[in-house]
Scaffold this motif. Structure first.
Motif, PDB file in Angstrom:
ATOM      1  N   ARG A  79      47.999  38.743  38.449  1.00 38.34           N
ATOM      2  CA  ARG A  79      47.798  40.181  38.692  1.00 38.34           C
ATOM      3  C   ARG A  79      46.691  40.727  37.790  1.00 38.34           C
ATOM      4  O   ARG A  79      45.881  41.562  38.197  1.00 38.34           O
ATOM      5  CB  ARG A  79      49.099  40.946  38.418  1.00 38.34           C
ATOM      6  CG  ARG A  79      50.164  40.780  39.488  1.00 38.34           C
ATOM      7  CD  ARG A  79      51.294  41.788  39.274  1.00 38.34           C
ATOM      8  NE  ARG A  79      52.049  41.524  38.062  1.00 38.34           N
ATOM      9  CZ  ARG A  79      53.183  40.832  38.013  1.00 38.34           C
ATOM     10  NH1 ARG A  79      53.706  40.321  39.120  1.00 38.34           N
ATOM     11  NH2 ARG A  79      53.819  40.638  36.883  1.00 38.34           N
ATOM     12  N   LEU A  80      46.665  40.228  36.568  1.00 29.72           N
ATOM     13  CA  LEU A  80      45.634  40.665  35.621  1.00 29.72           C
ATOM     14  C   LEU A  80      44.247  40.269  36.132  1.00 29.72           C
ATOM     15  O   LEU A  80      43.292  41.055  36.071  1.00 29.72           O
ATOM     16  CB  LEU A  80      45.918  40.006  34.263  1.00 29.72           C
ATOM     17  CG  LEU A  80      45.060  40.416  33.092  1.00 29.72           C
ATOM     18  CD1 LEU A  80      45.229  41.895  32.790  1.00 29.72           C
ATOM     19  CD2 LEU A  80      45.432  39.587  31.860  1.00 29.72           C
ATOM     20  N   ARG A  81      44.156  39.056  36.675  1.00 32.89           N
ATOM     21  CA  ARG A  81      42.877  38.604  37.213  1.00 32.89           C
ATOM     22  C   ARG A  81      42.450  39.503  38.379  1.00 32.89           C
ATOM     23  O   ARG A  81      41.274  39.843  38.513  1.00 32.89           O
ATOM     24  CB  ARG A  81      42.994  37.143  37.665  1.00 32.89           C
ATOM     25  CG  ARG A  81      41.643  36.517  38.000  1.00 32.89           C
ATOM     26  CD  ARG A  81      41.779  35.031  38.277  1.00 32.89           C
ATOM     27  NE  ARG A  81      42.761  34.787  39.314  1.00 32.89           N
ATOM     28  CZ  ARG A  81      43.718  33.853  39.230  1.00 32.89           C
ATOM     29  NH1 ARG A  81      43.808  33.091  38.161  1.00 32.89           N
ATOM     30  NH2 ARG A  81      44.574  33.693  40.213  1.00 32.89           N
ATOM     31  N   GLN A  82      43.418  39.915  39.205  1.00 36.81           N
ATOM     32  CA  GLN A  82      43.068  40.804  40.330  1.00 36.81           C
ATOM     33  C   GLN A  82      42.531  42.149  39.843  1.00 36.81           C
ATOM     34  O   GLN A  82      41.564  42.664  40.396  1.00 36.81           O
ATOM     35  CB  GLN A  82      44.296  41.052  41.213  1.00 36.81           C
ATOM     36  CG  GLN A  82      44.632  39.867  42.110  1.00 36.81           C
ATOM     37  CD  GLN A  82      45.998  40.039  42.778  1.00 36.81           C
ATOM     38  OE1 GLN A  82      46.487  41.154  42.929  1.00 36.81           O
ATOM     39  NE2 GLN A  82      46.605  38.934  43.163  1.00 36.81           N
ATOM     40  N   VAL A  83      43.167  42.705  38.816  1.00 39.64           N
ATOM     41  CA  VAL A  83      42.676  43.985  38.277  1.00 39.64           C
ATOM     42  C   VAL A  83      41.257  43.799  37.734  1.00 39.64           C
ATOM     43  O   VAL A  83      40.373  44.635  37.954  1.00 39.64           O
ATOM     44  CB  VAL A  83      43.615  44.528  37.177  1.00 39.64           C
ATOM     45  CG1 VAL A  83      43.040  45.792  36.545  1.00 39.64           C
ATOM     46  CG2 VAL A  83      45.001  44.819  37.744  1.00 39.64           C
ATOM     47  N   ALA A  84      41.024  42.669  37.045  1.00 38.10           N
ATOM     48  CA  ALA A  84      39.703  42.413  36.473  1.00 38.10           C
ATOM     49  C   ALA A  84      38.657  42.232  37.572  1.00 38.10           C
ATOM     50  O   ALA A  84      37.525  42.714  37.457  1.00 38.10           O
ATOM     51  CB  ALA A  84      39.753  41.178  35.573  1.00 38.10           C
ATOM     52  N   GLU A  85      39.045  41.571  38.665  1.00 37.67           N
ATOM     53  CA  GLU A  85      38.089  41.381  39.761  1.00 37.67           C
ATOM     54  C   GLU A  85      37.779  42.705  40.440  1.00 37.67           C
ATOM     55  O   GLU A  85      36.649  42.962  40.845  1.00 37.67           O
ATOM     56  CB  GLU A  85      38.646  40.382  40.786  1.00 37.67           C
ATOM     57  CG  GLU A  85      38.504  38.938  40.304  1.00 37.67           C
ATOM     58  CD  GLU A  85      39.327  37.941  41.123  1.00 37.67           C
ATOM     59  OE1 GLU A  85      40.022  38.378  42.079  1.00 37.67           O
ATOM     60  OE2 GLU A  85      39.274  36.740  40.787  1.00 37.67           O
ATOM     61  N   ARG A  86      38.783  43.559  40.550  1.00 39.38           N
ATOM     62  CA  ARG A  86      38.604  44.831  41.248  1.00 39.38           C
ATOM     63  C   ARG A  86      37.726  45.806  40.473  1.00 39.38           C
ATOM     64  O   ARG A  86      36.920  46.515  41.053  1.00 39.38           O
ATOM     65  CB  ARG A  86      39.994  45.443  41.472  1.00 39.38           C
ATOM     66  CG  ARG A  86      40.023  46.656  42.353  1.00 39.38           C
ATOM     67  CD  ARG A  86      41.456  46.903  42.798  1.00 39.38           C
ATOM     68  NE  ARG A  86      41.544  48.079  43.645  1.00 39.38           N
ATOM     69  CZ  ARG A  86      42.655  48.466  44.267  1.00 39.38           C
ATOM     70  NH1 ARG A  86      43.763  47.764  44.136  1.00 39.38           N
ATOM     71  NH2 ARG A  86      42.666  49.541  45.013  1.00 39.38           N
ATOM     72  N   TYR A  87      37.894  45.845  39.147  1.00 32.66           N
ATOM     73  CA  TYR A  87      37.200  46.887  38.375  1.00 32.66           C
ATOM     74  C   TYR A  87      36.090  46.362  37.465  1.00 32.66           C
ATOM     75  O   TYR A  87      35.408  47.142  36.809  1.00 32.66           O
ATOM     76  CB  TYR A  87      38.221  47.711  37.574  1.00 32.66           C
ATOM     77  CG  TYR A  87      39.121  48.497  38.504  1.00 32.66           C
ATOM     78  CD1 TYR A  87      38.602  49.564  39.241  1.00 32.66           C
ATOM     79  CD2 TYR A  87      40.448  48.148  38.704  1.00 32.66           C
ATOM     80  CE1 TYR A  87      39.399  50.271  40.130  1.00 32.66           C
ATOM     81  CE2 TYR A  87      41.252  48.851  39.588  1.00 32.66           C
ATOM     82  CZ  TYR A  87      40.726  49.913  40.294  1.00 32.66           C
ATOM     83  OH  TYR A  87      41.508  50.607  41.185  1.00 32.66           O
ATOM     84  N   GLU A  88      35.897  45.041  37.423  1.00 30.76           N
ATOM     85  CA  GLU A  88      34.820  44.431  36.644  1.00 30.76           C
ATOM     86  C   GLU A  88      34.644  45.101  35.281  1.00 30.76           C
ATOM     87  O   GLU A  88      33.600  45.694  34.987  1.00 30.76           O
ATOM     88  CB  GLU A  88      33.514  44.498  37.454  1.00 30.76           C
ATOM     89  CG  GLU A  88      33.647  43.771  38.778  1.00 30.76           C
ATOM     90  CD  GLU A  88      32.388  43.847  39.629  1.00 30.76           C
ATOM     91  OE1 GLU A  88      31.643  44.847  39.480  1.00 30.76           O
ATOM     92  OE2 GLU A  88      32.153  42.918  40.403  1.00 30.76           O
ATOM     93  N   PRO A  89      35.657  45.015  34.433  1.00 33.37           N
ATOM     94  CA  PRO A  89      35.576  45.674  33.126  1.00 33.37           C
ATOM     95  C   PRO A  89      34.540  45.003  32.219  1.00 33.37           C
ATOM     96  O   PRO A  89      34.264  43.813  32.364  1.00 33.37           O
ATOM     97  CB  PRO A  89      36.984  45.486  32.559  1.00 33.37           C
ATOM     98  CG  PRO A  89      37.487  44.243  33.209  1.00 33.37           C
ATOM     99  CD  PRO A  89      36.909  44.254  34.598  1.00 33.37           C
ATOM    100  N   GLY A  90      34.009  45.808  31.286  1.00 29.88           N
ATOM    101  CA  GLY A  90      33.050  45.279  30.321  1.00 29.88           C
ATOM    102  C   GLY A  90      33.681  44.294  29.362  1.00 29.88           C
ATOM    103  O   GLY A  90      33.020  43.392  28.860  1.00 29.88           O
ATOM    104  N   LEU A  91      34.956  44.474  29.080  1.00 30.81           N
ATOM    105  CA  LEU A  91      35.662  43.498  28.252  1.00 30.81           C
ATOM    106  C   LEU A  91      37.154  43.560  28.526  1.00 30.81           C
ATOM    107  O   LEU A  91      37.663  44.520  29.121  1.00 30.81           O
ATOM    108  CB  LEU A  91      35.363  43.691  26.758  1.00 30.81           C
ATOM    109  CG  LEU A  91      35.657  45.038  26.102  1.00 30.81           C
ATOM    110  CD1 LEU A  91      37.123  45.189  25.751  1.00 30.81           C
ATOM    111  CD2 LEU A  91      34.814  45.157  24.833  1.00 30.81           C
TER     112      LEU A  91
END
Lengths: 296, 256
Positions: free
Chosen positions: A89-101
């Protein structure tokens, strides 16, 4: 040297400015006023639902501002294995919002099947170190990026600890290649609580690994002997003592993305924004006096 | 010396059990006892999870009062700690807990009210989707209508109650007056979120059974039969109108 043989790329990350933790209470003010601010940080667990208003507002804010992703539920210090479903789920959030870190805590919050919703302390010993490093390797593999690990605020110590917190953090950095999130409020809270010097802790901190700084408010209490005990409550403005330590850090490291956290008794937007501006003012003033020193 | 595995387990258990001693080896500065220090963690767990429950169940909190709700929450947290770090998923068994909690036997509507509030939050976080357009349903040839199946919108939830549950929740979320429970009948409620706002709709007799049948994958004619089974007054036209206007339908499916 990365423990798994991979050297993680240090990403472009965030602008070296101040940001604030994004609260639902402020969605409208941010979208209406479009404040000049470096970035917004989100708690990953608040955006793991399938849809609805949280994603709609965050998407609109993401279109205008850089985002950093901060996990509060991965339980990196847990005895058991990391929750694979949570990691994906964390990977999905990161893919969706492309955070700087992406950052997480040196803490645990789960045991067996229960989630305690608090950042619980770990003993600093070899066994814990091995487990934490394994978990960080797994997170960095799953996200395909370097993560930052945050120093904790703690209220108790463990008799079984065999090394200092700083030695523990240095070992983690050297074995996993992760970076560090330096929470200056946590440094102060822990130093007061364990009757040590926050200045001495900071002077020995491995600044070369720092990718972000956190600031936040704490609440005063007393311990078993009636001595001061500070609670990392994130329910008020940043304390003067913490601002002073922050300035000391910025003098050492220059401008670093700096987040102000305010999670409980959330104030009006203008108050939180004022805290971010205060952090930027310190960064600007330090950089001015550095330029003066260089040209003198 | 104690090994970490046992320590973390002991620490975890003591968090939810105020009677447990502070785990051995957990100390303050210079190895001093840490009763009050450990209590900070216990308090953080209880207070933060109580706040989470209160934000999910504001009407229950208003109904029983803040102080009683905090005590109720602590009991619930001890028996049912969250199993996920996504707090928006917490409290799915809170309604059943309230039903079975002996001191609340005189408040038999609390469980249904909690289930409605839980359904509200599920609709809030459900997947986004454009609801079925009325024109699409209208264009199905008459002879195929009965065997057509209809997928419900991902946000659609039904709560059936022998109490006026929507009225109870609305009154306690907005500080309004409680309905007269002895005079009022039950309410079947549809919760949906066709766009950004969650909608709570009272259903006419038969409509909850109709929607439940469609949700279970039954064809329209069979869903209509289910509706009439329980309510001779069932009105298909006004039911379809209500379902379309609240975004309860997602799309038409071919016959099974």
């Amino acid at each position: 040297m990365a423990g798994n043989g991979r050297a993680w790329l240090v990403e472009a990350g965030l602008p070296a400015r101040a940001g604030v933790g994004l609260k639902a209470e402020h969605y409208h003010a941010i979208l209406d006023q479009r404040p000049d601010i470096g970035f917004f940080e989100i708690h990953a667990e608040n955006y793991m639902g399938a849809g609805g208003p949280p994603h709609a507002y965050l998407s609109a804010i993401r279109d205008a501002y850089p985002i950093s992703l901060h996990g509060v539920g991965l339980s990196i210090g847990a005895l058991g294995p990391l929750d694979g479903a949570h990691l994906s789920r964390l990977r999905q959030v990161a893919e969706r919002y492309e955070p700087g870190l992406f950052s997480e805590h040196l803490a645990w919050s789960t045991h067996d099947t229960a989630y305690y919703n608090d950042l619980l302390p770990v003993p600093y010993d070899r066994e814990t170190l091995d487990r934490v490093c394994d978990h960080i390797d797994q997170v960095q593999e799953a996200l395909g990026r370097r993560m930052l690990l945050e120093n904790p605020s703690t209220y108790v110590a463990f008799e079984q600890s065999s090394m200092s917190e700083l030695d523990f953090l240095r070992e983690v950095v050297s074995r996993t290649g992760c970076g560090l999130l330096l929470d200056v409020n946590n440094v102060y809270v822990s130093a007061v609580n364990h009757q040590t010097s926050p200045e001495a802790y900071l002077d020995a901190f491995p600044f070369e690994a720092v990718g972000e700084i956190h600031l936040g408010g704490h609440a005063p209490d007393t311990d078993d002997e009636g001595g001061p005990l500070l609670i990392d409550a994130h329910d008020r403005a940043v304390d003067e003592a913490v601002w002073a330590l922050y300035e000391r850090v910025i003098e050492r490291v220059g401008q670093v993305p700096t987040l102000v956290e305010w999670d409980n008794d959330v104030p009006e937007w203008s108050v939180l924004y004022g805290q971010a501006q205060a952090a930027e003012a310190i960064m600007a003033s330090v950089s001015r006096s550095r330029r003066h020193a260089a040209s003198a | 010396m104690q090994r970490p595995p046992e320590l973390q387990e002991e620490f975890a258990e003591a968090l939810l059990q105020p009677g447990n001693p502070v785990p051995a080896g957990v100390v303050g500065p210079n190895g001093k006892a840490a009763e009050k220090r450990f209590a900070v963690y216990r308090n953080n767990v209880a207070v933060s999870l109580t706040a989470a429950l209160k934000s999910i169940f504001p009407a229950i909190s208003a109904l029983v009062g803040e102080e009683y709700f905090a005590a109720l929450a602590r009991e619930f947290i001890r028996r049912h700690p969250p199993s996920s770090s996504i707090l928006a998923d917490y409290g799915r068994d809170f309604g059943d807990f309230l039903d079975a909690f002996p001191p609340l036997a005189n408040y038999p509507y609390l469980g249904d009210a909690a289930r409605l509030e839980r359904a509200w939050l599920d609709a809030y976080h459900a997947a986004d989707a454009t609801p079925l357009d009325a024109g699409e349903l209208g264009s199905v040839p008459q002879e195929r209508l009965g065997s057509t199946r209809i997928d419900l919108h991902p946000s659609a939830r039904i709560v059936r109650s022998r109490w006026p549950v929507a009225t109870i929740v609305e009154a306690n979320r907005s500080g309004g007056a409680m309905p007269n429970l002895s005079a009022a009948g039950g309410e079947d409620v549809l919760v949906s979120r066709p766009a950004l706002d969650v909608i709570v709709t009272r259903l006419a007799p038969g409509e909850a059974a109709f929607l439940a049948a469609l949700g279970a994958g039954e064809a329209l004619e069979s869903a209509i039969a289910s509706a009439f089974d329980g309510a001779a007054s069932f009105d298909l036209a006004s039911c379809l109108q209500r379902c379309l206007s609240t975004g309860a339908f997602l799309r038409l499916l071919p016959p099974a």
